[in-house]
Design a protein around this motif. Sequence first.
Motif, mmCIF file in Angstrom:
data_model
loop_
_atom_site.group_PDB
_atom_site.id
_atom_site.type_symbol
_atom_site.label_atom_id
_atom_site.label_comp_id
_atom_site.label_asym_id
_atom_site.label_seq_id
_atom_site.Cartn_x
_atom_site.Cartn_y
_atom_site.Cartn_z
ATOM 1 N N ILE A 193 0.844 -1.201 0.000
ATOM 2 C CA ILE A 193 0.000 0.000 0.000
ATOM 3 C C ILE A 193 0.882 1.256 0.000
ATOM 4 O O ILE A 193 0.603 2.221 -0.715
ATOM 5 C CB ILE A 193 -0.937 0.015 1.238
ATOM 6 C CG1 ILE A 193 -1.597 -1.354 1.451
ATOM 7 C CG2 ILE A 193 -1.968 1.136 1.108
ATOM 8 C CD1 ILE A 193 -2.447 -1.840 0.323
ATOM 9 N N VAL A 197 -5.697 5.965 3.167
ATOM 10 C CA VAL A 197 -6.377 4.656 3.094
ATOM 11 C C VAL A 197 -6.048 3.800 4.316
ATOM 12 O O VAL A 197 -5.001 3.960 4.939
ATOM 13 C CB VAL A 197 -5.995 3.853 1.810
ATOM 14 C CG1 VAL A 197 -6.512 4.548 0.569
ATOM 15 C CG2 VAL A 197 -4.490 3.612 1.744
ATOM 16 N N ARG A 232 -4.658 0.845 5.524
ATOM 17 C CA ARG A 232 -3.727 -0.125 4.914
ATOM 18 C C ARG A 232 -4.066 -1.561 5.300
ATOM 19 O O ARG A 232 -4.130 -2.450 4.445
ATOM 20 C CB ARG A 232 -2.288 0.239 5.299
ATOM 21 C CG ARG A 232 -1.893 1.603 4.727
ATOM 22 C CD ARG A 232 -0.926 2.361 5.634
ATOM 23 N NE ARG A 232 0.459 1.984 5.452
ATOM 24 C CZ ARG A 232 1.216 1.394 6.374
ATOM 25 N NH1 ARG A 232 0.694 1.062 7.529
ATOM 26 N NH2 ARG A 232 2.476 1.139 6.138
ATOM 27 N N ILE A 277 -7.265 -2.950 3.631
ATOM 28 C CA ILE A 277 -7.108 -3.305 2.217
ATOM 29 C C ILE A 277 -6.497 -4.701 2.105
ATOM 30 O O ILE A 277 -6.977 -5.548 1.335
ATOM 31 C CB ILE A 277 -6.235 -2.264 1.474
ATOM 32 C CG1 ILE A 277 -6.956 -0.908 1.456
ATOM 33 C CG2 ILE A 277 -5.934 -2.724 0.047
ATOM 34 C CD1 ILE A 277 -6.106 0.235 0.950
ATOM 35 N N THR A 334 -9.178 -7.218 3.047
ATOM 36 C CA THR A 334 -10.177 -7.433 1.991
ATOM 37 C C THR A 334 -9.667 -8.422 0.947
ATOM 38 O O THR A 334 -10.423 -9.231 0.416
ATOM 39 C CB THR A 334 -10.536 -6.090 1.314
ATOM 40 O OG1 THR A 334 -10.978 -5.175 2.320
ATOM 41 C CG2 THR A 334 -11.645 -6.266 0.285
ATOM 42 N N ALA A 381 -10.211 -5.807 -3.458
ATOM 43 C CA ALA A 381 -9.431 -4.976 -2.540
ATOM 44 C C ALA A 381 -8.849 -3.767 -3.267
ATOM 45 O O ALA A 381 -8.817 -2.652 -2.735
ATOM 46 C CB ALA A 381 -8.317 -5.807 -1.909
ATOM 47 N N THR A 382 -8.410 -3.988 -4.510
ATOM 48 C CA THR A 382 -7.866 -2.891 -5.315
ATOM 49 C C THR A 382 -8.944 -1.833 -5.574
ATOM 50 O O THR A 382 -8.711 -0.622 -5.417
ATOM 51 C CB THR A 382 -7.342 -3.433 -6.668
ATOM 52 O OG1 THR A 382 -6.414 -4.493 -6.405
ATOM 53 C CG2 THR A 382 -6.652 -2.340 -7.465
ATOM 54 N N ALA A 420 -9.692 0.131 -2.452
ATOM 55 C CA ALA A 420 -8.601 1.061 -2.145
ATOM 56 C C ALA A 420 -8.687 2.290 -3.042
ATOM 57 O O ALA A 420 -8.534 3.425 -2.586
ATOM 58 C CB ALA A 420 -7.254 0.362 -2.327
#
Lengths: 196, 196
Positions: free
Chosen positions: B137, B150, B152, B155, B158, B186-187, B190
């Motif tokens: 990240i 974000v 971290r 993410i 997820t 997850a991407t 984010a």
Amino acid sequence: MEPQRRPGGRSARVREAVLDATAAELAEHGYLDLNMEAVAQRAGVHKTTVYRRWRGPAGLVADALERAVEQPWPIPDTGTLRGDLRALTALLHSGFDDPESAPLATAFVIAGMHDPQAATALREFYQARHRDAAVIIDRAIARGELEPTVNRTEIIRTAVAPVFHRLFITHEPVTTEDLRRAADAATALAHLSLEV
Amino acid sequence: MEPQRRPGGRSARVREAVLDATAAELAEHGYLDLNMEAVAQRAGVHKTTVYRRWRGPAGLVADALERAVEQPWPIPDTGTLRGDLRALTALLHSGFDDPESAPLATAFVIAGMHDPQAATALREFYQARHRDAAVIIDRAIARGELEPTVNRTEIIRTAVAPVFHRLFITHEPVTTEDLRRAADAATALAHLSLEV
């Protein structure tokens, strides 16, 4: 036709008694110490009946899960996808947190790690739960909130997987904020499919 | 100062031997059948040494996890967040799928379900792994791909939680497509934080 197999017949009553006893023994002693004779005694049936019909602890767990699939559960219906998914993660967590329900719920998960028959039964149990929960997505589609092409099961999984991850893998605490965040992430992903 | 505690000293060599033996015994027999005397014998140390220093199977597992935290692992660095998270879910899954590594990795997860000391050690192990993985990240932030604000750890969670969910809760198969979908979800989440 086997009269003893008809619903409500003797066989069905024996099954109810044995599966109730299984649930009580699982909650008290856990899967690894589930004792067939204790189940028979608690159910008030002869132990050979239990051995003959269920074979072993995994057979009892598998049938208990099969019965659980048939039992209704309160699928959230709050009027919004976000509200429904938040209620779903809260309901899931309470099942593993409430002192009344947690020991049995946890025993089922542990059984799945130790026996392939129990693992198969758990897979079928959760597939049924996910199918049931997908009505949340269907309602959101009917409201025009989501595209009909969304992956219904994966939206449910996105909401619940982080809760299971904390409970059974990382052993982190699960806060109300965590439950809401998981539900909101699933909601955001579901909505994304409108845009991409 | 205790000379026998210095790195590379006798105590450190005993620890290495005992934890190597613990890993081998866990992989062969699983957590529930981890035998202290078998560990001592395999390590070539006296069983009283093992009992005195590690107390029991959970103590061995906890120390084995502590040692694992210190060991480097190949954090993906593909040049994009999506690529890194896809490589991360693939790496995670291979750890539980490869016949070489799966028995030990699975034994650790099972230990966490059966013993509070092992659960605490697993929590610390995964916290360290998530901290390590968060460099993925950080790099995305440095490239301007993500906002610095974000979450971290979430993410990373997820991406990995759906894989653990299939492996240990629902016992569903895990396909390459499942690993990619979890990483891409997850991407997407984010990236969302850029917009909301």
